[in-house]
Design a protein around this motif. Sequence first.
Motif, short mmCIF file in Angstrom:
data_model
loop_
_atom_site.label_atom_id
_atom_site.label_comp_id
_atom_site.label_asym_id
_atom_site.label_seq_id
_atom_site.Cartn_x
_atom_site.Cartn_y
_atom_site.Cartn_z
N ARG A 92 67.47 -5.70 41.20
CA ARG A 92 66.57 -5.84 42.34
C ARG A 92 65.21 -5.20 42.10
O ARG A 92 64.23 -5.58 42.71
CB ARG A 92 67.23 -5.26 43.61
N HIS A 126 70.38 -11.37 40.79
CA HIS A 126 69.53 -11.30 41.98
C HIS A 126 68.33 -12.25 41.89
O HIS A 126 68.05 -13.00 42.82
CB HIS A 126 69.06 -9.86 42.17
N ASP A 168 66.75 -14.22 53.11
CA ASP A 168 65.37 -14.05 52.63
C ASP A 168 65.05 -15.20 51.68
O ASP A 168 65.94 -15.98 51.32
CB ASP A 168 65.15 -12.70 51.95
N LYS A 191 62.08 -12.32 55.69
CA LYS A 191 62.41 -10.88 55.67
C LYS A 191 61.16 -10.08 55.32
O LYS A 191 60.40 -10.47 54.44
CB LYS A 191 63.50 -10.64 54.63
N ARG A 193 60.03 -6.19 54.21
CA ARG A 193 60.54 -4.86 53.83
C ARG A 193 59.38 -3.88 53.69
O ARG A 193 58.39 -4.18 53.03
CB ARG A 193 61.29 -4.95 52.50
N ASP A 218 74.40 -14.61 50.40
CA ASP A 218 73.55 -13.62 49.72
C ASP A 218 74.17 -13.27 48.38
O ASP A 218 75.34 -13.59 48.14
CB ASP A 218 73.42 -12.37 50.61
N ASP A 219 73.39 -12.62 47.52
CA ASP A 219 73.97 -12.22 46.24
C ASP A 219 74.79 -10.95 46.40
O ASP A 219 75.94 -10.89 45.97
CB ASP A 219 72.87 -12.03 45.16
N ILE A 220 74.20 -9.94 47.05
CA ILE A 220 74.83 -8.61 47.10
C ILE A 220 75.02 -8.18 48.56
O ILE A 220 74.13 -8.38 49.38
CB ILE A 220 73.90 -7.57 46.42
N ILE A 221 76.18 -7.59 48.85
CA ILE A 221 76.28 -6.83 50.11
C ILE A 221 76.37 -5.37 49.67
O ILE A 221 77.35 -4.97 49.04
CB ILE A 221 77.52 -7.15 50.95
N SER A 222 75.36 -4.61 50.00
CA SER A 222 75.39 -3.19 49.65
C SER A 222 75.76 -2.39 50.90
O SER A 222 76.94 -2.13 51.15
CB SER A 222 74.03 -2.77 49.07
N THR A 223 74.80 -2.08 51.74
CA THR A 223 75.12 -1.35 52.98
C THR A 223 75.57 -2.29 54.09
O THR A 223 76.07 -1.85 55.12
CB THR A 223 73.88 -0.61 53.50
N GLY A 224 75.35 -3.57 53.91
CA GLY A 224 75.71 -4.56 54.93
C GLY A 224 74.62 -4.76 55.97
O GLY A 224 74.72 -5.64 56.82
N GLY A 225 73.55 -3.96 55.90
CA GLY A 225 72.50 -4.01 56.91
C GLY A 225 71.83 -5.37 57.04
O GLY A 225 71.59 -5.86 58.15
N THR A 226 71.52 -6.00 55.91
CA THR A 226 70.82 -7.29 55.93
C THR A 226 71.64 -8.32 56.70
O THR A 226 71.13 -8.99 57.60
CB THR A 226 70.62 -7.78 54.47
C1 R5P Z 1 68.12 -8.04 48.50
O1 R5P Z 1 67.09 -8.72 48.41
C2 R5P Z 1 69.47 -8.57 48.19
O2 R5P Z 1 69.43 -9.94 47.92
C3 R5P Z 1 70.47 -8.27 49.29
O3 R5P Z 1 70.08 -8.97 50.45
C4 R5P Z 1 70.51 -6.80 49.58
O4 R5P Z 1 70.74 -6.07 48.41
C5 R5P Z 1 71.59 -6.48 50.58
O5 R5P Z 1 71.58 -5.10 50.81
P1 R5P Z 1 72.22 -4.49 52.10
O6 R5P Z 1 73.63 -4.98 52.18
O7 R5P Z 1 72.13 -3.00 51.87
O8 R5P Z 1 71.40 -4.91 53.27
#
Ligand code: R5P
Length: 298
Positions: A92, A126, A168, A191, A193, A218-226
């Motif tokens: 990212r 990503h 996004d 989106k 930021r 989406d590609d990644i769920i990290s904190t889930g906030g998005t």
């Molecule tokens: C960011 O541009 C990535 O594509 C994901 O949307 C992002 O990493 C998700 O992160 P989080 O789950 O913390 O919102």
Amino acid sequence: MKVLSLPGDPGIGPGLADRLGLEHVPVFAKRFPDGEMYLRLTRGVERERVLVVQSMYPAQNDRLLELLLTLELLNRYESEPVLLVTYLAYARQDKEFLEYEAISLRSVLRAVTAQGVRVLVTVDAHNPQAVEEFLSGVSYVNVFPGEVFAEAISREYGGREMTVIAPDRGAGARALSLAEHLGCGYVVVQKFRDRTTGQVRHSLDSLDDVRGLAVIVDDIISTGGTIAGIASHLSGRGVETVVAASHALLVGDALERLVKSGVRKVYSLPTVPQRFSGVVYLDLVPYLAGELEKRGIA
Ligand code: R5P
């Protein structure tokens, strides 16, 4: 060709070897008392093509070092490494968003490809364009298994009105692919930021016409906030939400956050070794084997 599983392999290597009729070679790795890493192949691979399977999460830095140690030894034994990175870490930070920032993706790719890698395959990186830009003399393939997600979603929700939602612009290509496989429309949410605080804001007006089932991709769920931000907006409007995300990192209470926001189901891929109950992991091996064969890589 042989298939080599590094310690971060999320179980893909043995499945691929089986499916492709190739020998599978696990790696022996240990730690010295001071924390340094030791690595040895359990069988020789001299002068052979070797499909090296690694996920770079969790413990991104350790997984990166395992890759570097392996590539040095493959180089020394004149093997030809083909890298399959199921989760590409540091992807990212692919540009200098603020002055004087390190471009982590570029550093990682430079280190990894400095040791004779000619083919790199990633699963839903990503930003594949950025990866491509930073590579030179390496043939690069990024796969997004839209059909794998679509098949699972159709099995459960087929016949319902649905819309795919990209949180996004970066997720736009994923949304297009998934919508094509599902035979429905898609919407790309804007989106914004704040690059200093990291805070994210979405402009949600584009979701006004979404009815029935929303599939957030989406590609990644990290904190889930998005995803939670979009899902709670949709559930407030009576729209049911499911998620298709390739890499379920689910840091801290991310899963709980998604459930609270009204997400009914999370579909993901086994691209990282950790598994969460409540997430539906889809089989990636047949799809990957097919892609590797189709492209003449395996
Ligand atoms: C960011 O541009 C990535 O594509 C994901 O949307 C992002 O990493 C998700 O992160 P989080 O789950 O913390 O919102």
